[in-house]
Design an enzyme around this catalytic site. Structure first.
Site, PDB file in Angstrom:
ATOM      1  N   LYS A  60       0.833  -1.200   0.000  1.00  0.00           N
ATOM      2  CA  LYS A  60       0.000   0.000   0.000  1.00  0.00           C
ATOM      3  C   LYS A  60       0.866   1.247   0.000  1.00  0.00           C
ATOM      4  O   LYS A  60       0.447   2.300  -0.456  1.00  0.00           O
ATOM      5  CB  LYS A  60      -0.944   0.006   1.201  1.00  0.00           C
ATOM      6  CG  LYS A  60      -0.283  -0.046   2.545  1.00  0.00           C
ATOM      7  CD  LYS A  60      -1.354  -0.108   3.628  1.00  0.00           C
ATOM      8  CE  LYS A  60      -0.743  -0.388   4.977  1.00  0.00           C
ATOM      9  NZ  LYS A  60      -1.762  -0.638   5.984  1.00  0.00           N
TER      10      LYS A  60
HETATM   11  N1  GLU Z   1      -2.024  -4.218  11.209  1.00  0.00           N
HETATM   12  C1  GLU Z   1      -0.751  -4.769  10.868  1.00  0.00           C
HETATM   13  C2  GLU Z   1      -0.481  -4.483   9.407  1.00  0.00           C
HETATM   14  O1  GLU Z   1      -1.428  -4.193   8.672  1.00  0.00           O
HETATM   15  C3  GLU Z   1      -0.781  -6.264  11.156  1.00  0.00           C
HETATM   16  C4  GLU Z   1       0.543  -6.832  11.400  1.00  0.00           C
HETATM   17  C5  GLU Z   1       0.496  -8.291  11.858  1.00  0.00           C
HETATM   18  O2  GLU Z   1      -0.034  -9.124  11.129  1.00  0.00           O
HETATM   19  O3  GLU Z   1       0.970  -8.549  12.958  1.00  0.00           O
HETATM   20  O4  GLU Z   1       0.655  -4.513   8.968  1.00  0.00           O
END
Ligand code: GLU
Length: 268
Positions: A234
């Site tokens: 992203k």
């Molecule tokens: N919210 C985190 C991300 O989008 C998740 C990371 C994880 O999977 O621990 O990168």
């Protein structure tokens, strides 16, 4: 049914990009292959950037691709009481300390480390209780300085990190609101996650998280860090899943594309 429980944990700050969809897909396939559970957690602790529209867009893109999750969605901000309780446990057992250092006080050191191609590691006297009384503070985790943190990554193999190389990371703000490396541990343990499958960009977070699991007396899951596919992140503003849907691509085509990136199986 097996005891395998995996999760996809997107931050709802935009659409579901192909890199995120690929991470979700590997979790989904691992869960279905092992007759386990595929769970969804919305990591919305960044209140300024998280939106309901983004949460809905991510869920709708996952549904369109056929990646249906099991059980109720866990929304991270609804778990703040559990996060605060865990912080208090760490305060009580001496695993965290108040740090009153201001980032600008360390700017020169940080720049010097970067210029020398080194990682800046915050070290300060607050760890020994010598911080400014009554000044604003953050909660830092007291990392061990001796020894190594070792784990056997299912994709990357043995990962050995000298504890002296791991910073005393900030795990919560003064008001107790927690930060990523801390909540991810509490919530993965709460959800009974057995395998954390995510992008390799999180590999350097894992030793920190393992130390937090240990300090909280929680079982450490297995980790699998997937190689990143350049251009799908992203951060590079690649298009979201819905863009391809609206262009008329079929979900099967998109799944075929992202599932077969980064490896091969002959001509099949
Ligand atoms: N919210 C985190 C991300 O989008 C998740 C990371 C994880 O999977 O621990 O990168």
């Amino acid at each position: 049914m097996s005891d395998v429980r995996v999760r996809f944990a997107p931050s709802p700050t935009g659409v579901l990009h192909l890199g995120g969809a690929r991470t979700a897909l590997f979790n989904y396939l691992f869960a279905r292959h092992n007759r386990g559970k595929f769970l969804l957690r919305i990591e919305d602790t960044d209140k300024e950037r998280s939106t309901d529209e983004s949460t809905q867009a991510i869920i709708s893109a996952m549904n369109w691709m056929g990646m249906h999750h099991d059980e109720d969605i866990v929304v991270q901000t609804t778990r703040i009481d559990a996060h605060r309780a865990a912080l208090h446990k760490l305060i009580d057992n001496g695993h965290v300390y108040r740090c009153t250092c201001r980032p600008e006080e360390r700017a020169a050191e940080r720049e010097a480390a970067l210029a020398a191609g080194k990682t800046f590691i915050h070290r300060c006297d607050c760890r020994d209780g010598q911080c400014r009384p009554d000044a604003p503070f953050v909660w830092r985790f007291r990392m061990p300085r001796e020894g190594e943190t070792v784990f056997d990554d299912l994709v990357q193999g043995y990962i050995v990190t000298a504890n002296a190389e791991i910073e005393d990371l900030v795990i919560a703000r003064q008001d107790g609101s927690p930060l990523y490396n801390f909540v991810v541990v509490i919530d993965d343990a709460f959800m009974g996650i057995t395998h954390v499958i995510r992008g390799k960009d999180h590999l350097t977070n894992t030793p920190k998280q393992i130390q937090i699991y240990r300090a909280l007396g929680l079982p450490v899951p297995q980790f699998a860090h997937l190689p990143l596919i350049l251009g799908l992140s992203k951060r590079l503003r690649s298009a979201g899943v819905e863009h391809y849907r609206d262009q008329g691509y079929l979900p099967e085509g998109l799944i075929n594309y992202i599932s077969r990136l980064g490896w091969s199986h002959g001509d099949q």
